[in-house]
Design a protein around this motif. Structure first.
Motif, PDB file in Angstrom:
ATOM      1  N   LYS A 131      13.715  55.560   6.895  1.00  8.70           N
ATOM      2  CA  LYS A 131      13.108  56.395   7.934  1.00  8.70           C
ATOM      3  C   LYS A 131      13.839  57.723   8.130  1.00  8.70           C
ATOM      4  O   LYS A 131      13.508  58.487   9.034  1.00  8.70           O
ATOM      5  CB  LYS A 131      13.089  55.631   9.258  1.00  8.70           C
ATOM      6  N   TYR A 180       3.049  53.883  -0.905  1.00  7.03           N
ATOM      7  CA  TYR A 180       2.526  54.710   0.183  1.00  7.03           C
ATOM      8  C   TYR A 180       3.519  54.644   1.339  1.00  7.03           C
ATOM      9  O   TYR A 180       3.708  53.580   1.943  1.00  7.03           O
ATOM     10  CB  TYR A 180       1.155  54.200   0.647  1.00  7.03           C
ATOM     11  N   LYS A 181       4.139  55.782   1.653  1.00  5.29           N
ATOM     12  CA  LYS A 181       5.212  55.778   2.646  1.00  5.29           C
ATOM     13  C   LYS A 181       4.728  56.099   4.060  1.00  5.29           C
ATOM     14  O   LYS A 181       5.339  55.647   5.032  1.00  5.29           O
ATOM     15  CB  LYS A 181       6.296  56.771   2.238  1.00  5.29           C
ATOM     16  N   ARG A 182       3.674  56.862   4.220  1.00 11.38           N
ATOM     17  CA  ARG A 182       3.219  57.223   5.569  1.00 11.38           C
ATOM     18  C   ARG A 182       2.521  56.030   6.224  1.00 11.38           C
ATOM     19  O   ARG A 182       1.915  55.190   5.558  1.00 11.38           O
ATOM     20  CB  ARG A 182       2.267  58.419   5.519  1.00 11.38           C
ATOM     21  N   ASP A 209      -2.185  59.580   4.022  1.00 14.83           N
ATOM     22  CA  ASP A 209      -0.794  60.027   4.094  1.00 14.83           C
ATOM     23  C   ASP A 209      -0.520  60.819   5.359  1.00 14.83           C
ATOM     24  O   ASP A 209       0.099  61.899   5.336  1.00 14.83           O
ATOM     25  CB  ASP A 209      -0.434  60.855   2.857  1.00 14.83           C
ATOM     26  N   GLU A 210      -0.953  60.266   6.476  1.00 12.01           N
ATOM     27  CA  GLU A 210      -0.699  60.881   7.771  1.00 12.01           C
ATOM     28  C   GLU A 210       0.275  60.024   8.567  1.00 12.01           C
ATOM     29  O   GLU A 210       0.413  58.823   8.331  1.00 12.01           O
ATOM     30  CB  GLU A 210      -2.013  61.057   8.546  1.00 12.01           C
ATOM     31  N   GLY A 211       0.954  60.664   9.529  1.00 11.04           N
ATOM     32  CA  GLY A 211       1.887  59.950  10.379  1.00 11.04           C
ATOM     33  C   GLY A 211       3.288  59.935   9.805  1.00 11.04           C
ATOM     34  O   GLY A 211       3.552  60.475   8.724  1.00 11.04           O
ATOM     35  N   PRO A 212       4.226  59.314  10.519  1.00  8.79           N
ATOM     36  CA  PRO A 212       5.631  59.311  10.091  1.00  8.79           C
ATOM     37  C   PRO A 212       5.864  58.425   8.869  1.00  8.79           C
ATOM     38  O   PRO A 212       5.052  57.566   8.532  1.00  8.79           O
ATOM     39  CB  PRO A 212       6.368  58.755  11.322  1.00  8.79           C
ATOM     40  N   ASN A 213       7.007  58.650   8.232  1.00  9.53           N
ATOM     41  CA  ASN A 213       7.404  57.831   7.097  1.00  9.53           C
ATOM     42  C   ASN A 213       7.787  56.430   7.540  1.00  9.53           C
ATOM     43  O   ASN A 213       8.264  56.212   8.661  1.00  9.53           O
ATOM     44  CB  ASN A 213       8.590  58.457   6.360  1.00  9.53           C
ATOM     45  N   THR A 214       7.588  55.494   6.636  1.00  9.72           N
ATOM     46  CA  THR A 214       7.961  54.098   6.878  1.00  9.72           C
ATOM     47  C   THR A 214       8.765  53.608   5.682  1.00  9.72           C
ATOM     48  O   THR A 214       9.044  54.355   4.746  1.00  9.72           O
ATOM     49  CB  THR A 214       6.715  53.213   7.030  1.00  9.72           C
ATOM     50  N   ARG A 228      -2.838  49.991   6.291  1.00 11.22           N
ATOM     51  CA  ARG A 228      -3.605  51.094   5.727  1.00 11.22           C
ATOM     52  C   ARG A 228      -4.802  50.549   4.962  1.00 11.22           C
ATOM     53  O   ARG A 228      -4.750  49.466   4.374  1.00 11.22           O
ATOM     54  CB  ARG A 228      -2.725  51.940   4.803  1.00 11.22           C
TER      55      ARG A 228
END
Length: 646
Positions: free
Chosen positions: A335, A397-399, A404-409, A631
């Protein structure tokens, strides 16, 4: 050195003799027959023998240029020389030549044959690294530049030449591979996430496994291994538990134990370890160190600057137009990276990292990089310090949200194989990224033995490194390892023992798709202790790999109160409760509960990517817990554009 010189001189002489004798014998067989008193030998046979000699001479000439790469010619030459002696004996026994002629021919064959046997190189060898992959690529590598092998259609070439190399340090091999055990039967996996559950499932498929321990494990591993109540970062307790249980191989899953030096401690105890040393693991736990290694090795990566002062970092941001990629230098549970689209976003993230210290000491220094555009690719290499083998790549897929929206996870899903990967691309990645980094690690005295994960961005200028991880990716492990059909225990043991040349690796052409089910609020505040249901109705060949789960140890408990968990990544998450291995959702007295932000990864294989994706989502929808979300676009781009890069 003298041995190599003698080998080359011998081959040079033999090459000249073979070529001259072959040409003369082929063009003028009758004078040769009369000279050697070969009255009963067919002229045509001698002519064919001459052609063979000439061809063997050409081969000996090539072998002289590189006796290791043309080691097959060496073996053919030796075999042919002894064949001459045997042939002379048979012809003499049949009365075709005199005894003196037979002795001369035998000496001509035996003396150089024995000489070559004595000089025959022992370190370079033909090894049987077998690859069977109908869909794509397995790459076997040697530090010298070895062979790049693509296997398709269910076939394999068993010959991979590995060249000799001088060890970087006299004790490198012993330090990395201290145990004489090469076929471990008692294994411990360190960690408690979905990656570690995947390791456990693959290990259980091995006929050679007898005992499997997890430290600490989770609700899923409890049914196939013995969960131990030990934190993954408690180095002393893990080593002690491994010694008490006669563990022969320790597989380290997450990054925190590696940064704490668990790999070193396990090796010092004389136990095989799949996981790099603390120094080699700096590739992950220090972003600045990784960048320096890449720069020194000439590896393509994003332009970067390092800061330990907020004012200087803020000044840099104001002087360089957005977007910016800002990374905390230390570990931050996936994060500690922010892709900031505006200057204000960058300043806000820097404020949280360097002034509010949201990431603690990990944020004492930050890296600010140029933002790379393209699609991400995850590549994995099993490395034993001297050699490496690449397994199938994946995309993750990290978001947190679709598109691909929002913060990283830590990762919300993945699929394998990527639709745009080709043999040439993987060869480029091997030659321009992985091999230079491994060489550089040897040069600085920190040879890398373990799983190396290269996170890449496919840009218009080719692949560039986003980051290195000193471990298998999560959630990529949940789609890569299920595709491997050969013995994972053998692969892990060969890597840990420094014997990757003995690997027999195969995988299915079927694509795999993994969908991560997360707690409501993740990666921010979320609750734990929520009951999970719906796992039993999953299709028989669809797997739910457990990440943040635990079994409720209290038989009388029916509806535990959710436990709030702060979003601060440095705070301690509750450890999964150790339990006896029993089937998940088996006894009604034990409930499966959520225990972290990422809870499960539902993985499915299919004949096509579309089928694998449909099966993964159909089964993910059957799993229920309060606030579950995931997602909806995992692998969608691979279905829409199956052969082109998006």
């Amino acid at each position: 050195m003298l041995k190599n010189i003698l080998l080359r001189l011998t081959l040079m002489v033999l090459a000249a003799v073979f070529i001259v004798t072959g040409i003369v014998s082929a063009l003028f067989p009758r004078p040769i027959i009369e000279l050697l008193d070969l009255e009963q030998v067919n002229v045509i046979l001698l002519g064919l023998l001459g052609v063979m000699l000439a061809l063997l001479g050409v081969g000996a000439f090539l072998a002289n240029r590189d006796p290791i790469r043309h080691i097959l010619w060496l073996r053919l030459t030796i075999g042919f020389l002894f064949g001459i002696a045997a042939y002379a004996g048979l012809v003499y026994w049949g009365g075709g030549i005199s005894g003196d002629t037979a002795i001369v021919l035998a000496v001509i064959g035996i003396v150089p044959g024995v000489f070559l046997l004595i000089l025959f190189p022992r370190s370079p060898r033909l090894v049987s690294t077998r690859v069977r992959s109908p869909d794509g690529v397995l790459f076997t590598d040697a530090d010298d530049g070895g062979l790049f092998v693509r296997q398709s259609g269910g076939t394999f070439n068993p010959y991979v030449i590995r060249l000799p190399r001088e060890p970087a340090m006299p004790d490198t091999h012993h330090r990395l591979h201290p145990s004489p055990v090469t076929n471990p039967t008692r294994v411990m996996v360190v960690g408690g996430g979905a990656r570690e559950h995947t390791f456990a499932v693959k290990l259980r498929q091995s006929a050679g496994l007898e005992e499997l321990y997890m430290a600490p494990g989770n609700g899923g591993t409890a049914s196939i291994a013995e969960n131990l109540p030990i934190s993954a970062t408690d180095v002393d307790a893990i080593v002690q538990a491994a010694q008490e249980r006669n563990v022969e191989l320790v597989i380290i899953g997450p990054e925190a134990p590696l940064a704490a030096g668990l790999g070193d401690a396990v090796r010092e105890a004389g136990i095989l370890c799949l996981g790099p040393t603390q120094e080699a693991a700096r590739l992950e736990w220090s972003k600045s160190f990784a960048k320096q290694v890449m720069d020194n090795a000439g590896v393509p990566t994003a332009a970067w600057s390092q800061f330990d002062d907020y004012s200087q970092a803020a000044e840099y941001v104001r002087a360089h137009p957005a977007p910016h990629v800002i990374k905390v230098d230390g570990l931050a549970a996936g994060k500690g990276v922010a892709v900031c689209e505006t200057e204000q976003d960058s300043l806000t993230f820097l404020h949280h990292v360097m002034r509010l210290r949201d990431f603690g000491e990990a944020g004492d220094q930050v890296i600010i990089e140029e933002a790379l555009a393209g699609v991400e690719l995850s590549v994995f290499a099993f490395c034993d310090g001297e050699q490496m083998v690449l397994v199938p790549p994946a995309c993750d897929y990290k978001r947190i949200f679709d598109n691909d929206e929002g913060p990283n996870t830590g990762g919300m899903g993945s699929y394998s194989p990527p639709e745009f990967v080709t043999d040439k691309l993987m060869a480029d990645i091997r030659d321009t990224i992985l091999r230079p980094v491994l060489r550089r690690m040897v040069e600085i005295g920190a040879p890398y033995s373990g799983i190396l994960y290269a996170g890449l961005m496919m840009t218009n200028d080719g692949p560039k490194v986003i980051e290195f991880n000193a471990r298998m990716g999560d959630p990529e492990a949940q789609v890569v390892l299920p595709r491997i059909t050969s013995d994972f225990l053998q692969l892990a043991a060969a890597t840990a023992a420094g014997k990757l040349e003995d690997v027999h690796l195969e995988w299915t052409p079927q694509p795999a798709v993994g969908v991560v089910l997360a707690s409501e609020g993740y990666p921010g505040d979320y609750a734990t202790g929520l009951e999970i249901t719906g796992l039993h109705p999953l299709d028989y060949d669809v797997t739910a790999f457990h990440a943040g789960t635990r079994l409720d140890p209290e038989p009388t408990s029916t509806h535990p109160e959710p436990t709030p968990v702060p979003s601060d990544p440095t705070s301690a998450h509750p450890e999964p409760t150790p339990v006896r291995p029993e089937p998940v959702e088996g006894p009604s007295s034990q409930k499966l509960l959520t225990a972290a932000g990422r809870v499960l990864t539902v993985t499915a294989l299919g004949d096509t990517m579309e089928q694998a994706r449909d099966r993964a989502y159909t089964n993910a929808a059957r799993v229920q817990f309060q606030g579950a979300h995931y997602r909806k676009d995992i692998a969608l781009r691979a279905v829409k554009s199956p052969t082109q890069m998006p």
